[in-house]
Design an enzyme around this catalytic site. Structure first.
Site, PDB file in Angstrom:
ATOM      1  N   HIS A 103      47.505  46.029  30.292  1.00 28.49           N
ATOM      2  CA  HIS A 103      46.083  46.073  29.939  1.00 28.49           C
ATOM      3  C   HIS A 103      45.901  47.212  28.949  1.00 28.49           C
ATOM      4  O   HIS A 103      46.607  48.231  29.042  1.00 28.49           O
ATOM      5  CB  HIS A 103      45.190  46.450  31.123  1.00 28.49           C
ATOM      6  CG  HIS A 103      45.217  45.539  32.305  1.00 28.49           C
ATOM      7  ND1 HIS A 103      46.147  45.635  33.293  1.00 28.49           N
ATOM      8  CD2 HIS A 103      44.375  44.549  32.680  1.00 28.49           C
ATOM      9  CE1 HIS A 103      45.896  44.733  34.230  1.00 28.49           C
ATOM     10  NE2 HIS A 103      44.829  44.049  33.886  1.00 28.49           N
ATOM     11  N   ASP A 106      45.876  50.556  30.550  1.00 29.83           N
ATOM     12  CA  ASP A 106      47.130  51.025  31.164  1.00 29.83           C
ATOM     13  C   ASP A 106      47.887  51.889  30.172  1.00 29.83           C
ATOM     14  O   ASP A 106      48.566  52.838  30.545  1.00 29.83           O
ATOM     15  CB  ASP A 106      48.073  49.864  31.520  1.00 29.83           C
ATOM     16  CG  ASP A 106      47.447  48.837  32.424  1.00 29.83           C
ATOM     17  OD1 ASP A 106      46.564  49.203  33.208  1.00 29.83           O
ATOM     18  OD2 ASP A 106      47.856  47.654  32.324  1.00 29.83           O
TER      19      ASP A 106
HETATM   20  C1  XLS Z   1      44.348  40.982  39.717  1.00 34.27           C
HETATM   21  C2  XLS Z   1      45.024  40.320  38.609  1.00 34.27           C
HETATM   22  C3  XLS Z   1      45.301  41.201  37.405  1.00 34.27           C
HETATM   23  C4  XLS Z   1      45.653  40.356  36.204  1.00 34.27           C
HETATM   24  C5  XLS Z   1      45.543  41.066  34.908  1.00 34.27           C
HETATM   25  O1  XLS Z   1      44.323  40.479  40.834  1.00 34.27           O
HETATM   26  O2  XLS Z   1      46.192  39.752  39.091  1.00 34.27           O
HETATM   27  O3  XLS Z   1      46.304  42.119  37.704  1.00 34.27           O
HETATM   28  O4  XLS Z   1      46.921  39.831  36.312  1.00 34.27           O
HETATM   29  O5  XLS Z   1      44.282  41.569  34.682  1.00 34.27           O
END
Ligand code: XLS
Ligand code: NI
Ligand code: NI
Length: 443
Positions: A103, A106
């Site tokens: 993200h 991140d």
């Molecule tokens: C949350 C989601 C998230 C997505 C990306 O439950 O899995 O991690 O994969 O935003």
């Protein structure tokens, strides 16, 4: 740069099923050809940045436990982000995975202004491009975090305030361009807060229209900048919101059709989101394949006794075999792959634990691939499936499906003395035994 994972030299070697070396693969042999493709190209593993490098083990009951020095308070945020990036790429390379996912937040710290956040992102993305080149690790997908910041408490695209929509769109513009810059193979939209807590204050129709508008903006911009990767929506039924709009693959599919987006957007299916939606993992894949919207996988697992999205690493070969079987039946991954959207337990505080977790996940998926390809190659499941529907290739079946028989003609067919059709066995237990035997025999 100083090494972080000093206990592990890497790359983690393949030593075969009899290996007792904990830091080795026993099943994942990346160059081995299975069903016409190298294992690495079948499985297309990715490590996720958020759980592995941007989470210190905190949970709703307690503070962080993991050794992630770049997350300590009081550091210069850009310096900390660089240290995190170095550790992340060191890990990707030592583990020996072809991809990672992240993200925007991140990788890059938010600044005081939007412009500052953009500058931070761009600087770290340039740096990531260099690290990708050095290590040969590529980007499976990028995504925007539109759920952590307090401004998105009432949603991003579905926010009652258009300024929040605009802010979210601006953020997506940045990270979609960054994903393109990094050669990302997909761009993911997970609508973490696109849903509601109560219908008492929610206009469902407006929010659906807003969400669709947002998707169209993303698709438009993708084409404008020449991004050739796939746009993927990641379904999840709830959590953090009580009800999330992208509930499951079928709900997403209906939404895409309703708003004329089905040819542009596919799904990123997460194992434990399927479970939370009350489905088997392989159901979600089979549905997406049947609808032509299968994209990618977030490989993880829930816990039978916990409802929360615990994001464990997958360790059930049997469960994953059924998933891999559907993936292979559908022709395998194109732009997608297996992203470990999975996290360590809070007590797994050694740096090497991150390797053990990923090795378990990768070996589990590799075994699942072997079992699934054995099942396909031996063909008994498919032969059984075909035999089960064989009647539909006969005259009656064809005439029903091509529309030449209406209700009265079927009434006449029955009235004219057609014998009562005899039920046949669904053979479920026999088929389950086939799967069990393939899991046992796959080598
Ligand atoms: C949350 C989601 C998230 C997505 C990306 O439950 O899995 O991690 O994969 O935003
Ligand atoms: Ni998830
Ligand atoms: Ni996910």
């Amino acid at each position: 740069m100083p090494e972080f994972f000093t206990d592990v030299t890497g790359p983690i070697p393949y030593l075969g099923p009899d290996s007792n070396e904990p830091l080795s693969f026993r099943w994942y042999d990346k160059d081995r050809v299975v069903a016409g493709r190298r294992m690495e190209d079948h499985l297309r593993f990715a490590v996720c940045y958020w759980h592995s490098f941007n989470w210190d083990g905190f949970d709703i009951f307690g503070a962080g436990t993991l050794d992630r020095p770049w997350l300590a308070p009081g550091l210069d945020p850009m310096e900390a982000a660089r240290a995190k990036q170095d550790a992340a790429f060191e890990f990707f390379a030592k583990l020996g995975v072809p991809f990672y996912c992240f993200h925007d937040v991140d990788m890059a710290p938010a600044g005081d202004t939007f412009a500052q956040s953009t500058a931070n992102l761009n600087e770290l993305v340039e740096r990531a491009a260099g690290l990708q080149e050095q290590t040969g690790v590529g980007l499976l997908w990028g995504t925007a975090n539109l759920f952590s910041h307090p401004r998105f408490a009432a949603g991003a695209a579905t926010n009652p305030n258009p300024e929040m929509f605009a802010r979210a769109a601006a953020q997506v513009c940045n990270i979609l361009e960054a994903t393109h810059r990094l050669g990302g193979e997909n761009y993911v939209l997970w609508g973490g807060r696109e849903g509601y807590e109560t219908l008492l204050n929610t206009d469902l129709q407006r929010e659906a229209d807003q969400l669709a508008r947002f998707m169209h903006l993303v698709v438009e911009h993708k084409h404008r900048i020449g991004f050739t990767g796939a746009i993927l929506i990641e379904p999840k039924p709830f959590e953090p919101t009580k009800h999330q709009y992208d509930y499951d693959s079928a709900t997403v599919h209906a939404f895409l059709q309703r708003y004329d987006l089905a040819s542009e957007i596919k799904v990123n299916i997460e194992v434990n989101h399927a479970t939370l939606a009350g489905h088997d993992f392989h159901h979600e894949i089979a549905y997406a394949n049947a609808a032509g919207i299968f994209g990618s996988i977030d490989a993880n697992a829930g816990d039978d006794r916990l409802g929360w999205d615990v994001d464990r690493f997958p360790v059930s070969v049997e469960q994953m075999t059924l998933g891999m079987y559907e993936i292979l039946r559908g022709g395998g991954f194109t732009t997608g792959g297996l992203n470990f959207d999975a996290k360590l337990r809070r007590q797994s505080i050694d740096r090497s634990d991150l390797f053990h977790a990923h090795i378990a996940g990768m070996d589990t998926m590799a075994r699942a691939l072997l079992a699934a390809s054995l099942l396909l190659e031996e063909g008994e499941l498919e032969a059984n499936r075909e035999a089960r529907y064989a009647g539909w290739d006969g005259a009656l079946g064809r005439d029903i499906m091509n529309g030449s028989l209406d209700l009265p003609s079927l009434q006449k067919w029955a009235a004219d003395g057609a014998p009562d059709p005899a039920p046949v066995s669904g053979r479920q237990e026999a088929l389950e035994n086939l799967v069990a035997r393939a899991v046992e025999r796959a080598r």
